[in-house]
Scaffold this motif. Sequence first.
Motif, PDB file in Angstrom:
ATOM      1  N   VAL A  82       0.833  -1.200   0.000  1.00  0.00           N
ATOM      2  CA  VAL A  82       0.000   0.000   0.000  1.00  0.00           C
ATOM      3  C   VAL A  82       0.868   1.250   0.000  1.00  0.00           C
ATOM      4  N   LEU A  83       1.922   1.248   0.794  1.00  0.00           N
ATOM      5  CA  LEU A  83       2.839   2.394   0.815  1.00  0.00           C
ATOM      6  C   LEU A  83       3.478   2.620  -0.547  1.00  0.00           C
ATOM      7  N   ASP A  84       3.775   1.551  -1.255  1.00  0.00           N
ATOM      8  CA  ASP A  84       4.356   1.690  -2.582  1.00  0.00           C
ATOM      9  C   ASP A  84       3.381   2.374  -3.535  1.00  0.00           C
ATOM     10  N   LEU A  85       2.090   2.088  -3.393  1.00  0.00           N
ATOM     11  CA  LEU A  85       1.091   2.760  -4.223  1.00  0.00           C
ATOM     12  C   LEU A  85       1.051   4.256  -3.917  1.00  0.00           C
ATOM     13  N   VAL A  86       1.210   4.620  -2.647  1.00  0.00           N
ATOM     14  CA  VAL A  86       1.245   6.038  -2.280  1.00  0.00           C
ATOM     15  C   VAL A  86       2.458   6.717  -2.902  1.00  0.00           C
ATOM     16  N   ARG A  87       3.587   6.054  -2.878  1.00  0.00           N
ATOM     17  CA  ARG A  87       4.806   6.627  -3.480  1.00  0.00           C
ATOM     18  C   ARG A  87       4.623   6.815  -4.988  1.00  0.00           C
ATOM     19  N   ARG A  88       4.017   5.840  -5.632  1.00  0.00           N
ATOM     20  CA  ARG A  88       3.792   5.961  -7.074  1.00  0.00           C
ATOM     21  C   ARG A  88       2.847   7.110  -7.385  1.00  0.00           C
ATOM     22  N   ALA A  89       1.842   7.296  -6.534  1.00  0.00           N
ATOM     23  CA  ALA A  89       0.918   8.408  -6.730  1.00  0.00           C
ATOM     24  C   ALA A  89       1.642   9.740  -6.604  1.00  0.00           C
ATOM     25  N   GLU A  90       2.558   9.824  -5.671  1.00  0.00           N
ATOM     26  CA  GLU A  90       3.324  11.062  -5.491  1.00  0.00           C
ATOM     27  C   GLU A  90       4.207  11.329  -6.703  1.00  0.00           C
ATOM     28  N   GLN A  91       4.797  10.281  -7.260  1.00  0.00           N
ATOM     29  CA  GLN A  91       5.633  10.432  -8.454  1.00  0.00           C
ATOM     30  C   GLN A  91       4.805  10.912  -9.645  1.00  0.00           C
ATOM     31  N   GLU A  92       3.519  10.597  -9.644  1.00  0.00           N
ATOM     32  CA  GLU A  92       2.630  11.007 -10.734  1.00  0.00           C
ATOM     33  C   GLU A  92       2.020  12.393 -10.509  1.00  0.00           C
ATOM     34  N   GLY A  93       2.413  13.043  -9.427  1.00  0.00           N
ATOM     35  CA  GLY A  93       1.934  14.394  -9.178  1.00  0.00           C
ATOM     36  C   GLY A  93       0.885  14.531  -8.103  1.00  0.00           C
ATOM     37  N   GLY A  94       0.490  13.420  -7.490  1.00  0.00           N
ATOM     38  CA  GLY A  94      -0.464  13.476  -6.394  1.00  0.00           C
ATOM     39  C   GLY A  94       0.162  14.062  -5.142  1.00  0.00           C
TER      40      GLY A  94
END
Length: 486
Positions: free
Chosen positions: A345-357
């Motif tokens: 789940v934390l990895d999904l949050v990191r990916r979202a941040e990389q996408e501009g979230g």
Amino acid sequence: MTAPPTVEIVGGVEVPTGLFIGGQWIPGERTLDVRDPAADRRLSGVADAGVTDALDAVSAAHAAFGPWASAALRTRAEILRRAFEIMTAELDECARLIVLENGKSWADARGEAAYAAEFFRWFSEEACRVPGDFRMAPAGDKTIVVDHRPVGVAYLITPWNFPAAMATRKLAPALAAGCTAVLKPAGETPLTALWVARVLQRAGVPDGVVNVIATSRPGPVSELVLADRRVGALSFTGSTPVGKILLGQTARRALPSSMELGGNAPLLVLEGADVQDAVAGAMVAKMRNGGSACTAANRFYVHESLVTEFADAFEKALSTLSIGSGLDPANDLGALVSVRERDKVLDLVRRAEQEGGRPSASGTAPTTGAFLSPYVVRGVRHGQTLTREEIFGPVAPIVTVDSTDQAIAMANDTDYGLISYVFAKDRAEGISVARRLESAMVAVNRGVASDPAAPFGGMKESGLGREGGFAGIHEFLETQYIAVDL
């Protein structure tokens, strides 16, 4: 490894830890470790079934099928009713086991235990109410008689997120229909399923009618069971990729299969909706079971006129949650089922941040164990990772929409169709939008829809068939038409 004892005291609860085959608790030759995700430690061990054990379970179920199928409907109903009464009297024991091996909060665990027991009550009533048909054929040459008969041995596969409710939601209708069962619970949470089997044994289920095999080798075990001609049906709850593999195996035998698969539930907050009502509903839709549910709101489509107010209020509500061990009833949010699941789940949050979230954590999670603070992620665009992946944790991505039509289009832009949530200015608009959503279940101006008396299942890649309601028992029945000249 040495064989485990067949009974163990886990957290003050007496739990059988063997394989349950033919009415006997069998130690088994290997041990499957069960971990406490809140403390990140070994909790217990249960017998680890191999392929021989699985076939023994099928043999026991097959041998018990004839007498059970021919038993009076009232006999089956009364056993299920007794199981409901035992579970209801011992909800705290069931909840404690759920917390220990799954990690969820006490409120969620006790709610699940009550929900699980309710399936025994509902299907104890449905056992005697399966309708048939008797009528003259239009041609006048015969009478049409339509009856239903149990499919035989049912193979039931359940996930870790609701270890009690998913077991009873399958066992209860199977037994009510006259089927016998082989239940394979998730390797992360077998103790609750074994406890449920003991409840049924105490309620008077005959030997062999219910069999439970936990295993660390689910692939080979399931493939062998599904290839066995004595098995009459599969009922699976789990991920869509695994479901597709199992469907490929059942296709070889054209085996009847019901599938409750993954979800990607949208939550729509439409122009004119009451923001406080929407936030209250979102807290349930997203945070029930800590977000680890196929029915959890996975992506939030909020009208531009409300998005800032909604996000601020939602984040504030999340910040009030107390995070910690589910054994303490004061905690609102427990642990995820494992550290590995938390890290996914934390990895999904990191990916979202990389996408501009823009993720923002609410509250402080313990540093030991599989705990995770809830996140609101603003600035997410439709089509990005968090709108495509099933999060299965306390993360809420918020997408801004400029119209109801856009919200519906985005909500439907997925391969999944399990459940949707709609918050509208009134019920009429909510129902109108619900009818445009490609979703088998829709909650209008509320954060939960599940009910043992309602049909649960999905459209598209979210599943086949229905559990619960009047439809649930029919997944375990074959329809037989008899033509007769009367």
